[in-house]
Each structure stands twice: as structure tokens, then as C-alpha cells.
Scaffold this motif. Structure first.
Motif, PDB file in Angstrom:
ATOM      1  N   CYS A 101      -3.588  24.262 -10.109  1.00 17.91           N
ATOM      2  CA  CYS A 101      -2.330  24.067  -9.546  1.00 17.91           C
ATOM      3  C   CYS A 101      -1.994  23.574  -8.917  1.00 17.91           C
ATOM      4  O   CYS A 101      -1.187  23.266  -8.228  1.00 17.91           O
ATOM      5  CB  CYS A 101      -1.635  24.006 -11.114  1.00 17.91           C
ATOM      6  N   ASP A 102      -2.019  25.195  -8.135  1.00 14.77           N
ATOM      7  CA  ASP A 102      -1.484  25.279  -6.776  1.00 14.77           C
ATOM      8  C   ASP A 102      -2.179  25.916  -5.850  1.00 14.77           C
ATOM      9  O   ASP A 102      -2.110  25.902  -4.449  1.00 14.77           O
ATOM     10  CB  ASP A 102      -0.463  26.424  -6.983  1.00 14.77           C
ATOM     11  N   TYR A 120      -4.311  20.881 -20.975  1.00 10.35           N
ATOM     12  CA  TYR A 120      -3.237  21.225 -19.716  1.00 10.35           C
ATOM     13  C   TYR A 120      -3.311  19.735 -19.285  1.00 10.35           C
ATOM     14  O   TYR A 120      -2.003  19.441 -18.296  1.00 10.35           O
ATOM     15  CB  TYR A 120      -4.923  21.390 -18.901  1.00 10.35           C
ATOM     16  N   GLY A 123      -3.124  18.042 -15.192  1.00  5.77           N
ATOM     17  CA  GLY A 123      -2.318  18.421 -15.045  1.00  5.77           C
ATOM     18  C   GLY A 123      -0.337  18.309 -14.866  1.00  5.77           C
ATOM     19  O   GLY A 123       0.368  19.165 -14.696  1.00  5.77           O
ATOM     20  N   CYS A 126       1.122  21.809 -15.105  1.00  4.89           N
ATOM     21  CA  CYS A 126       1.919  22.261 -13.470  1.00  4.89           C
ATOM     22  C   CYS A 126       2.759  23.027 -13.542  1.00  4.89           C
ATOM     23  O   CYS A 126       3.534  22.811 -13.120  1.00  4.89           O
ATOM     24  CB  CYS A 126       0.491  21.738 -13.336  1.00  4.89           C
ATOM     25  N   ASP A 145      -3.643  26.649 -13.761  1.00  2.00           N
ATOM     26  CA  ASP A 145      -4.621  26.229 -14.260  1.00  2.00           C
ATOM     27  C   ASP A 145      -5.358  25.480 -15.549  1.00  2.00           C
ATOM     28  O   ASP A 145      -4.629  24.949 -16.547  1.00  2.00           O
ATOM     29  CB  ASP A 145      -5.742  26.817 -14.266  1.00  2.00           C
TER      30      ASP A 145
END
Length: 194
Positions: A101-102, A120, A123, A126, A145
Motif C-alpha cells: 500500500c505505501d 484486499y 488495494g 489500503c 499490504d
């Protein structure tokens, strides 16, 4: 007249059944997912490599076949059942590379999680917070993640197999907040969006 209506109704039912039987596989997949079912999307053949065994991580075995999942069980209001696993999101930990995500690593004292591929959702979760419940307690954790249910057995995934489709892969801080020793490694939980 009533008999004609009955025949018309029967014909419509038969046509609907036939339409479901011959629809493309991708449409069948979405119907299965809507109903909450999630079946393997294929298999991944294992390739061994250097695997970090922290938290008793499972390492790929060369030639072993592992299931792959594009989906996860349907998220339900009030709490979705899944399984908690432990993962270090810290640099050098068993989580492999930085969070999806980051692009960052997260120390073990932070409450962060990775979700199986279907949860997920490309994303879309996220940076969002979820609530994880187990052991009579609850804890809020940030999604950072993906616990990849499609890929694995390579360096990017620390030579670990694909995640099962119902995993909330959590930092040691999440386990501590739930009052469960992270040495347990795997336990049933429910989770929901915060």
C-alpha cells in the motif's frame, strides 16, 4: 388458459437453468463469489529458495502444488470469519519486501495487517482501518499490504506459498492487543471494516 401459463412458466424456468449452465466461466465465478463461495483459481508449483523462518513461516517445497485464489469468502456485516496469522512487516522480517500500500516497512509494535487477495480487493482497503476480534477482545489495525493468494514461491514473497483465501496476516502488536501469544501463529478471528 391456466395450463398455457403453467407451460410458459416452466419454459422460462428451463431457459433460465440453461442460461446459467452455458454462461462463460467468468460469469460463473462472479455468481459463486456473490453467493459467498470461493474456490481455487488454479495451482502454483513450488520453487524452493532462501526463506525467512521467523514466526514459523511456511517455506515453499520444490515441486509441491499450492492452491491459488482470486477471491476470498464474502465480507458480511457484523464480522467476517477468517484466520489470523503472524507476520513481521519490519525490514528483514518474514514479510518479504515493503508493504504494497505505501511501499514502506512497519515496525512490529505497530498495529498493521495484510489481507488475502480477495479481501484486499485490488488495494481498495489500503490505508483503511479494520477491527479484528478474537479471545473476547478487539483491536483496530491499518491495512498496509496484500497477503497474496495468487502468487508466491519467489523472492518477492520470501519463498513462501500463496496465502489461503481467508487470512488476516497481522503484526505482533495486533496479537498482543488481542491477548494471544504470537507463538500460537494461527487462530480463528472475525474482522470488519471500521
Amino acid at each position: 388458459m391456466a395450463m398455457a401459463s403453467s407451460i410458459s412458466l416452466c419454459l422460462l424456468i428451463v431457459l433460465a437453468i440453461l442460461a446459467l449452465a452455458i454462461e462463460p466461466a467468468s460469469a460463473q465465478y462472479s455468481h459463486r463469489q456473490l453467493l459467498g463461495a470461493c474456490h481455487p483459481s488454479g495451482r502454483l508449483h513450488g520453487k524452493a529458495g532462501k526463506c525467512n523462518r521467523e514466526h514459523d513461516s511456511e517455506c515453499c517445497v520444490a515441486g509441491k502444488s499450492y492452491p491459488r485464489f482470486e477471491c476470498s469468502p464474502r465480507v458480511v456485516p457484523g464480522g467476517t470469519r477468517g484466520h489470523l496469522t503472524v507476520n513481521s512487516f519490519a525490514k528483514g522480517g518474514d514479510g518479504g519486501g515493503p508493504s504494497e500500500c505505501d511501499g514502506k516497512y512497519h515496525p512490529d509494535h505497530t498495529k498493521v495487517v495484510a489481507l488475502s487477495t480477495g479481501w484486499y480487493a485490488g488495494g481498495s482497503r489500503c490505508g483503511k482501518t479494520i477491527v479484528v476480534r478474537a479471545n473476547g477482545r478487539s483491536v483496530k489495525a491499518k491495512v498496509v499490504d496484500e497477503c497474496d493468494s495468487m502468487n508466491g514461491c519467489d523472492q518477492e514473497h520470501d519463498f513462501q506459498p500463496p496465502c489461503p483465501n481467508d487470512i488476516v496476516d497481522a503484526s505482533p502488536a495486533v496479537w498482543k492487543a488481542l491477548g494471544i501469544p504470537d507463538s500460537v501463529g494461527y487462530t480463528a478471528v472475525t474482522w470488519s471494516d471500521a
